[in-house]
Write an enzyme that holds these catalytic residues in place. Sequence first.
Site, mmCIF file in Angstrom:
data_model
loop_
_atom_site.group_PDB
_atom_site.id
_atom_site.type_symbol
_atom_site.label_atom_id
_atom_site.label_comp_id
_atom_site.label_asym_id
_atom_site.label_seq_id
_atom_site.Cartn_x
_atom_site.Cartn_y
_atom_site.Cartn_z
ATOM 1 N N PRO A 1 0.703 -1.216 -0.001
ATOM 2 C CA PRO A 1 0.091 -0.031 -0.047
ATOM 3 C C PRO A 1 0.859 1.085 -0.031
ATOM 4 O O PRO A 1 1.725 1.331 0.770
ATOM 5 C CB PRO A 1 -0.801 -0.148 1.302
ATOM 6 N N CYS A 2 0.554 2.324 -0.732
ATOM 7 C CA CYS A 2 1.190 3.495 -1.048
ATOM 8 C C CYS A 2 0.655 4.506 0.032
ATOM 9 O O CYS A 2 1.367 5.516 -0.122
ATOM 10 C CB CYS A 2 1.112 3.900 -2.265
ATOM 11 N N GLN A 3 -0.403 4.247 0.558
ATOM 12 C CA GLN A 3 -1.132 5.612 1.334
ATOM 13 C C GLN A 3 -0.105 6.072 2.442
ATOM 14 O O GLN A 3 -0.137 7.241 2.709
ATOM 15 C CB GLN A 3 -2.408 5.328 1.688
#
Length: 339
Positions: free
Chosen positions: A44-46
């Site tokens: 995940p990039c968040q």
Amino acid sequence: MEIDRAAAATYAANFDPTGVHTHAGDITGYIDVPQVDVVIGGPPCQGFSALGKRDPADVRNQLWREFVRVVRESGARMFVFENVDRFAKTREFRLLREAASEDGELADFNTQVFRLNAADHGTPQKRIRTIVVGSRVGPVDEPRRTHAKTPSGDLDRWVSLREAFLQGSVVLEPIVREAWLPESVVEFQGHEVPGAFKLPDLHVTRNHDLLSEIRYAHIAPGQGRFDLPEELRYPCWRRHTRGAGDVLGRLQWDQPSVTIRTEFFRPEKGRFLHPQWQNGGEQVNRALTHAEAAVVQGFDDRHLWCGSKSEIARQIGNAVPPPLAKAIADVIASRLASD
């Protein structure tokens, strides 16, 4: 390996009809790792995105360690790690590079880092990503560009939204009345999931309220929230005159889109208003449809989708654009074939 059941169902619908090779669950509980040549992942990039809080303690920031574990246990000859552009400036990126250095967990891998723009590979979207390639069989070539902002030599011009929406295999008409996906479900690993939907099924809009539509009508292509008349600005915008200029922005027909995110259907989240304004037909005062966002990501009409509207939007916004994925896959396959 995918923790989002709807996204896993979408993968199975396209690449694994029986579902036997699709694991819908948390990577931290994945222990039966098969032996493979290549491991590809995008934690995940968040936790790294400039749009998020960038909290170093965000648990999502640690999932790259699980990726490293799977690479080791799989016996892979190569790995590909994808994340947002900002990832290359984080502590986690440095730790990943250290893992591939002498005495690290991935010491037998040579790593290369590429900063790639999806628009340079035929995607109608300016989307920059950090790609880390690890190899135990020798270095790979950087994926070759096929397009450029200013064409020259054998490079074509970036693909525009006009080309993507009106000249593709499925023409996406600007005027859209439908707001809901068709009633349809598929069974995936003992669960019913909405789908599987084809691209035209995703050409659905939202019911924007009247005041929102009035605001949208004042935004010309290339403009954003700062161009609204004072009386139409949200109260909080009147107090804060700095910040993201893309918010409530309208796209432009003859340019690629900005980066598509998971809430592309909300113009208040970015430059996601349809490009058609006062010229060339009826003015369009709405956000991109799911189908338009999927096309902006480079998906074509062969791809199937599973999930609710919000779940499919998340899949679209989180995806690696297929033209960019192919460019990376080509250099990986070339290296493996020459080994």
